[in-house]
Design a protein around this motif. Structure first.
Motif, mmCIF file in Angstrom:
data_model
loop_
_atom_site.group_PDB
_atom_site.id
_atom_site.type_symbol
_atom_site.label_atom_id
_atom_site.label_comp_id
_atom_site.label_asym_id
_atom_site.label_seq_id
_atom_site.Cartn_x
_atom_site.Cartn_y
_atom_site.Cartn_z
ATOM 1 N N ALA A 1 -1.223 0.110 3.284
ATOM 2 C CA ALA A 1 -2.105 1.086 3.591
ATOM 3 C C ALA A 1 -3.391 0.715 2.697
ATOM 4 O O ALA A 1 -4.309 1.243 3.258
ATOM 5 N N ALA A 2 -3.164 0.463 1.710
ATOM 6 C CA ALA A 2 -4.617 0.197 0.625
ATOM 7 C C ALA A 2 -5.018 -0.922 0.579
ATOM 8 O O ALA A 2 -6.097 -1.261 -0.066
ATOM 9 N N LEU A 3 -4.445 -2.203 1.294
ATOM 10 C CA LEU A 3 -4.871 -3.386 1.302
ATOM 11 C C LEU A 3 -6.514 -3.666 1.874
ATOM 12 O O LEU A 3 -7.416 -4.045 0.799
ATOM 13 N N THR A 4 -6.895 -3.265 3.072
ATOM 14 C CA THR A 4 -8.170 -3.222 3.402
ATOM 15 C C THR A 4 -9.150 -2.355 2.405
ATOM 16 O O THR A 4 -10.117 -2.823 2.229
ATOM 17 N N PRO A 5 -8.692 -0.908 2.321
ATOM 18 C CA PRO A 5 -9.796 -0.235 1.677
ATOM 19 C C PRO A 5 -9.704 -0.781 0.098
ATOM 20 O O PRO A 5 -11.172 -0.684 -0.195
ATOM 21 N N ARG B 1 -9.837 -3.948 -0.715
ATOM 22 C CA ARG B 1 -10.795 -5.165 -0.741
ATOM 23 C C ARG B 1 -12.271 -4.836 -0.425
ATOM 24 O O ARG B 1 -13.156 -5.332 -1.178
ATOM 25 N N THR B 2 -12.183 -3.778 0.449
ATOM 26 C CA THR B 2 -13.548 -3.390 0.690
ATOM 27 C C THR B 2 -14.268 -2.892 -0.417
ATOM 28 O O THR B 2 -15.463 -3.091 -0.841
ATOM 29 N N LEU B 3 -13.782 -1.984 -1.204
ATOM 30 C CA LEU B 3 -14.207 -1.266 -2.424
ATOM 31 C C LEU B 3 -14.613 -2.457 -3.296
ATOM 32 O O LEU B 3 -15.647 -2.307 -4.185
ATOM 33 N N ALA B 4 -13.763 -3.234 -3.398
ATOM 34 C CA ALA B 4 -13.918 -4.284 -4.362
ATOM 35 C C ALA B 4 -15.204 -5.161 -4.174
ATOM 36 O O ALA B 4 -16.026 -5.614 -5.220
ATOM 37 N N ARG B 5 -15.352 -5.351 -2.779
ATOM 38 C CA ARG B 5 -16.543 -6.295 -2.311
ATOM 39 C C ARG B 5 -17.897 -5.521 -2.607
ATOM 40 O O ARG B 5 -18.688 -6.013 -3.107
#
Length: 316
Positions: free
Chosen positions: A168-172, A174-178
């Motif tokens: 569930a957290a993979l995409t959020p 990566r987006t937050l890190a970017r």
């Protein structure tokens, strides 16, 4: 006609005499005279020949006639044998894990007697299991002491504390890190230790060593998010009850974010928000910025990432 009648009578008398003699010898049993011949069971005793499955009904698993009785009974007996083998296999497997668990709790290694005593197994059994585990690379032997082997270490590195949360957290994450240009981690509390579920992003330069003690964890932004969500937990080491109450009150507000303005480690800024898990427990998503000023929108980005992860959890 009289000749035929006389012959028939002679044959009948002979058959009757043979039947009477057989009854006297106990070779057959007399059926109930009122019973229909079709309903009289076979008088053949069990074990005297090729018995029928009806003869074996209710006589216990594995009981059979000498002539090779019911296939169902043979299968049942085989199932019992397989069950016993399975139980023996489970016993060996449980013993091996008891040995591994004992060895893993002693960082400086454990001797044979210590492993046997703490695992509750006989010394000979313990020695045999240890040597088998050494051959497999699961246990390392150095002299007379045993340590966890590299095979188990490699397997342990692939362990995931919360696979569903990770997905569930993979995409959020990566987006937050970017968007934050920082390092992002999602953590949960497992066996009183903070475990990383997933991470994304990079930081420039080496990170300082962080001691994973309870006092240190409770000072971090991620640690405060997770620990403060446990209503009946005593104050962590390093906090008085009034201090911990203030921390909990500040983080109980809607969309609360825990901030660490380099209070724990110089040069490292951290911000964390809570992710509500099924069952009411809380994980944390934390962004770490090293040696630079964090973006002003970082708290909003964290809240958005936490909400998206919670949404993903409920719709997997």
């Amino acid at each position: 006609m009289n000749i035929f009648a006389s012959h028939f009578e002679t044959v009948t008398k002979a058959k009757t005499a043979r039947a009477t003699l057989a009854i006297q010898r106990g070779e057959v049993s007399m059926p109930n005279a009122s019973a229909s011949p079709a309903l009289v069971p076979s008088a053949r005793p069990l074990g005297s020949g090729g018995g029928q499955s009806a003869d074996l009904a209710g006589n216990g698993i594995g009981r059979n006639t000498a002539g090779g009785g019911s296939g169902a009974d043979w299968q049942a007996g085989s199932a019992v044998g397989r069950g016993n083998a399975d139980q023996r296999g489970r016993g060996v497997l449980e013993g091996a894990f008891d040995v591994l668990d004992t060895v893993s709790r002693v960082p400086n290694g454990a001797g044979l007697s210590e492993v046997a005593r703490n695992s509750g197994l006989p010394k000979a059994t313990t020695h045999r299991l240890l040597e088998q585990l050494v051959d497999l690379g699961a246990v390392q032997r150095d002299g007379h002491r045993y340590y966890v082997g590299d095979t188990i270490a490699q397997i342990g590195q692939s362990w995931q504390p919360h696979p569903k949360l990770r997905r569930a957290a993979l995409t959020p994450t990566r987006t937050l890190a970017r968007l934050s240009a920082g390092a992002v981690t999602v953590t949960v509390l497992h066996n009183n230790a903070m475990r990383v579920v997933t991470k994304a992003g990079n930081v420039s330069g080496p990170l300082p060593q962080m001691a994973p003690t309870e006092e240190f964890v409770a000072r971090t932004a991620a640690g405060r998010i997770v620990l403060a969500a446990q209503p009946h937990r005593d104050p962590p080491r390093g906090y008085t009850r009034p201090e911990w109450k203030r921390v909990r009150d500040s983080l109980s507000q809607h969309a609360a974010v825990a901030l660490d303005h380099q209070e724990v480690l110089p040069g490292i800024f951290c911000a964390a928000a809570g992710i509500t898990l099924p069952g009411g427990t809380v994980a944390s998503i934390c962004a770490m910025i090293v040696n630079r000023t964090p973006p002003p929108i970082l708290p909003d980005l964290l809240i958005r990432a936490a909400r998206e992860t919670t949404h993903n959890l409920t719709h997997q």
